[in-house]
Write an enzyme that holds these catalytic residues in place. Structure first.
Site, PDB file in Angstrom:
ATOM      1  N   GLU A   1       0.805  -1.217   0.000  1.00 58.90           N
ATOM      2  CA  GLU A   1       0.000   0.000   0.000  1.00 58.90           C
ATOM      3  C   GLU A   1       0.844   1.276   0.000  1.00 58.90           C
ATOM      4  O   GLU A   1       0.418   2.298  -0.554  1.00 58.90           O
ATOM      5  CB  GLU A   1      -0.943   0.000   1.205  1.00 58.90           C
ATOM      6  CG  GLU A   1      -2.067  -1.014   1.120  1.00 58.90           C
ATOM      7  CD  GLU A   1      -1.715  -2.372   1.720  1.00 58.90           C
ATOM      8  OE1 GLU A   1      -2.605  -3.233   1.816  1.00 58.90           O
ATOM      9  OE2 GLU A   1      -0.522  -2.573   2.080  1.00 58.90           O
TER      10      GLU A   1
ATOM     11  N   PHE B   1     -12.132  -7.024  13.491  1.00 59.37           N
ATOM     12  CA  PHE B   1     -11.022  -7.492  12.656  1.00 59.37           C
ATOM     13  C   PHE B   1     -10.623  -6.419  11.641  1.00 59.37           C
ATOM     14  O   PHE B   1     -11.466  -5.896  10.922  1.00 59.37           O
ATOM     15  CB  PHE B   1     -11.420  -8.773  11.937  1.00 59.37           C
ATOM     16  CG  PHE B   1     -10.372  -9.299  10.995  1.00 59.37           C
ATOM     17  CD1 PHE B   1      -9.159  -9.769  11.476  1.00 59.37           C
ATOM     18  CD2 PHE B   1     -10.588  -9.307   9.627  1.00 59.37           C
ATOM     19  CE1 PHE B   1      -8.181 -10.250  10.618  1.00 59.37           C
ATOM     20  CE2 PHE B   1      -9.622  -9.785   8.753  1.00 59.37           C
ATOM     21  CZ  PHE B   1      -8.415 -10.252   9.254  1.00 59.37           C
ATOM     22  N   GLN B   2      -9.358  -6.091  11.625  1.00 61.18           N
ATOM     23  CA  GLN B   2      -8.773  -5.083  10.731  1.00 61.18           C
ATOM     24  C   GLN B   2      -9.413  -3.703  10.912  1.00 61.18           C
ATOM     25  O   GLN B   2      -9.555  -2.934   9.961  1.00 61.18           O
ATOM     26  CB  GLN B   2      -8.845  -5.528   9.262  1.00 61.18           C
ATOM     27  CG  GLN B   2      -7.929  -6.717   8.968  1.00 61.18           C
ATOM     28  CD  GLN B   2      -7.734  -6.981   7.490  1.00 61.18           C
ATOM     29  OE1 GLN B   2      -8.591  -6.677   6.661  1.00 61.18           O
ATOM     30  NE2 GLN B   2      -6.601  -7.568   7.157  1.00 61.18           N
TER      31      GLN B   2
ATOM     32  N   LYS C   1     -17.652  -0.727   5.216  1.00 60.02           N
ATOM     33  CA  LYS C   1     -18.056  -1.674   4.185  1.00 60.02           C
ATOM     34  C   LYS C   1     -19.564  -1.659   3.949  1.00 60.02           C
ATOM     35  O   LYS C   1     -20.029  -1.812   2.803  1.00 60.02           O
ATOM     36  CB  LYS C   1     -17.603  -3.080   4.574  1.00 60.02           C
ATOM     37  CG  LYS C   1     -17.808  -4.096   3.463  1.00 60.02           C
ATOM     38  CD  LYS C   1     -17.200  -5.446   3.798  1.00 60.02           C
ATOM     39  CE  LYS C   1     -17.356  -6.412   2.622  1.00 60.02           C
ATOM     40  NZ  LYS C   1     -16.782  -7.742   2.928  1.00 60.02           N
TER      41      LYS C   1
ATOM     42  N   MET D   1      24.038   8.927   3.245  1.00 60.71           N
ATOM     43  CA  MET D   1      23.951  10.209   3.912  1.00 60.71           C
ATOM     44  C   MET D   1      24.194  10.072   5.413  1.00 60.71           C
ATOM     45  O   MET D   1      24.849  10.924   6.036  1.00 60.71           O
ATOM     46  CB  MET D   1      22.589  10.863   3.657  1.00 60.71           C
ATOM     47  CG  MET D   1      22.479  12.287   4.173  1.00 60.71           C
ATOM     48  SD  MET D   1      23.632  13.427   3.370  1.00 60.71           S
ATOM     49  CE  MET D   1      22.713  13.828   1.873  1.00 60.71           C
TER      50      MET D   1
END
Length: 585
Positions: free
Chosen positions: A72, A134-135, A184, A499
């Site tokens: 993602e 969940f999630q 959802k 760096m």
């Protein structure tokens, strides 16, 4: 209890048939609203909370193209690259929970650099929000500090307006990312789709003009100043102000220095360009600003990497600050002449004012000032001593400029290679330079270059990355392979987190703590495993031919360019130091 998410698509379709007013699922409202807002490209990764949306994307696949990324973070960086290359709003779609949290780095990156994005995140059904389902993650709360605006859409009736408003907010005024978090059940619920349902309750009118009186006063100050400098940043690029800026400064004959984000907003090779200023800016740019008596700051925010020790930044200069965001003006350095305006609008008005005043040569009165500047340029030019035996990083950038005729869009990751690219690849035009400026996100370069190449398919796009940043997001190579995006990735391989190693060398007595990347994959074999072309150059004699070979290849090319291990970026202004006190070598 039954949730709306349990409604099958067949039931949803039947409900629409039975209802005298045509109703569709929230997911379809979302996709149709995206299309109405001009979206034809989405970067994303599906999951349970967004399955209704992906079902509609499948149905509208002739109108909207979805690119399946492998992480993602890559989706949001690719959307950023798309937006940065075009000025359009980039779009990413991720699922709830870890999908949303994986997107946070890209959202923050876009926020810091004022990039227009709409990021759509799935959410658990409204009935279980707050139950640690969940999630489930509070995406609204998590992203609140790093967005221009965000939404948690709890009612399908509000979805269409939220999408329309999000695109308006993301792209107007000072651009930025907007997050739409959609449960959802909202994507499954039925609602009438109406194109005319548009309201922007939280929006302010777009600034189309500015304080002309203050701008006239500012112009008077420019015309009377003995040592003026135009200090220009990302706002010039974002607003498309390059042409207006060039007209104004050529008429005035004043020197110009861009920030890291402003590169390309004024041509690097222009005779009046002093090069980038700031921590790794040119000696000339930093000295000119330090000695200036008037600083015309346009589309900048006086970032600490530019100013160094703020009390000693342009200490004798009055400041004109032109910026579209009133909250930026006076936040770091208080200007004597504030102008709240879009950079392009202000510069076009300034050009009109100059035209009205006549075309007398303003350069003559700045002869002594340019004399000082030329001495600095001659005393400390940007240069590098090449070697017969090892490839110098600066040589890589100069050779890349030669083989691309200076026309490529350069997308940089973050680190030493970023600074060398900024210093040694002269940029000719707006949006030719894309990098993570404010957040400094390692891993940005490769997926952002993919998004940029998709956005401008007829332009050569090249990612310049380090061996460290490459290993953070190289999984997106397969995304480019899958969709036949001719991605070109140049790895500047020095076997270190370069760096950080440089700072440890200079400021920590060479205590190289956890920066050794000598144990890394064979990048050529890794490229070949993905199905890309892998090429390597180890000596100066190999460099040009290897770069040319990679450019000729029609598919994805990964260059492993092995450079000198302990080369440092100079000049450098130590953190907290005055910008005139540069370490030159």
């Amino acid at each position: 209890m039954e949730y709306a998410t349990q409604t099958s698509f067949a039931e949803t379709e039947q409900a629409a048939v039975d209802n005298p007013r045509t109703q569709v699922r929230g997911a379809e409202i979302l996709v149709r609203s995206l299309i109405e807002n001009g979206v034809d490209t989405i970067f994303g990764l599906p999951g349970g909370a967004v399955l209704h949306i992906y079902d509609e994307i499948w149905r509208y696949r002739d109108e909207i193209t979805h690119y399946l990324v492998r992480h993602e973070q890559g989706a949001v960086h690719a959307a950023e690259g798309y937006a940065r290359a075009t000025g359009k709003v980039g779009v990413a779609l991720v699922t709830s929970g870890p999908g949303a949290t994986n997107a946070v780095t890209g959202i923050a990156d876009a926020y810091m650099d004022s990039i227009p994005l709409v990021v759509i995140t799935g959410q658990v059904p409204t009935a279980v929000i707050g139950t640690d389902a969940f999630q489930e993650v509070d995406t609204f709360g998590v992203t609140l500090p790093i967005v221009k605006h965000n939404y948690l859409v709890r009612n399908v009736e509000d979805l269409e307006n939220a999408v329309n408003e999000a695109f308006h907010l993301a792209s107007t005024g000072k651009p930025g990312p907007v997050v739409i978090d959609i449960p959802k059940d909202v994507t499954a619920a039925l609602c009438e789709y109406r194109k005319d349902r548009v309201r922007f309750l939280s929006c302010q009118p777009v600034q189309q003009d500015c304080d002309r009186e203050m701008l006239e006063v500012a112009l008077d100050k420019v015309l009377s100043a003995k040592k003026p400098v135009f200090y220009v940043g990302g706002g010039v690029v974002t607003s498309g102000a390059s042409d207006a800026l060039t007209r104004v400064v050529e008429t005035l004959g004043v020197p110009v220095t861009p920030t890291l984000m402003g590169l390309g907003g004024f041509p690097t090779a222009h005779a009046q360009c002093l090069g980038m200023l700031g921590m790794h800016g040119t000696y000339t740019a930093n000295m000119a600003v330090a000695e200036s008596d008037l600083l015309v700051a346009i589309g900048v925010r006086f970032d600490d990497r530019v100013t160094g020790k703020l009390a000693e930044f342009a200490p004798d200069a009055e400041v004109v600050h032109i910026d579209i965001d009133a909250s930026n003006v006076g936040k770091i350095r208080k200007p004597q002449y504030p102008v709240i305006a879009d950079a392009r609008v202000a510069l076009e008005i300034m050009a009109e004012m100059l035209s009205r005043r006549g075309t007398r040569d303003h350069r003559e009165r700045l002869g002594a000032w340019w004399g000082e500047i030329r001495k600095w340029q001659e005393a400390v030019p940007l240069a590098c001593e090449y070697s017969e035996f090892e490839i110098k990083p600066q040589q890589v950038i100069e050779t890349l400029y030669q083989v691309t005729n200076g026309d490529a869009v350069i997308v940089s990751d973050v680190g030493q290679h970023q600074m060398w690219a900024a210093q040694f690849y002269p940029f000719k035009r707006n949006r030719q330079w894309i990098n993570s400026g404010g957040l400094g996100t390692m891993g940005f370069g490769l997926p952002a270059a993919m998004g940029a190449q998709i956005a401008v398919p007829d332009t050569q796009v090249i990612a310049i990355v380090g061996d460290g940043g490459f290993q953070m997001t190289n999984q997106e190579i397969i995304t480019a392979i899958q969709y036949k995006v001719p991605l070109k990735v140049l790895i500047m391989n020095n076997g270190y987190l370069g760096m950080v190693r440089q700072w440890q060398e200079m400021f920590y007595e060479r205590a190289y703590s956890e920066v050794d990347l000598s144990i890394s994959p064979d990048f050529v074999k890794l490229a070949e495993a993905y199905g890309a072309q892998g090429l390597r150059a180890k000596t100066p004699g190999e460099l040009k031919a290897v770069l040319e070979q990679g450019l000729e290849y029609k598919g994805v090319t990964i260059w492993d360019i092995v450079v000198s291990k302990e080369e440092n970026v100079f000049p450098i202004v130590p953190v907290g130091g005055a910008s005139r006190n540069m370490i030159l070598k």
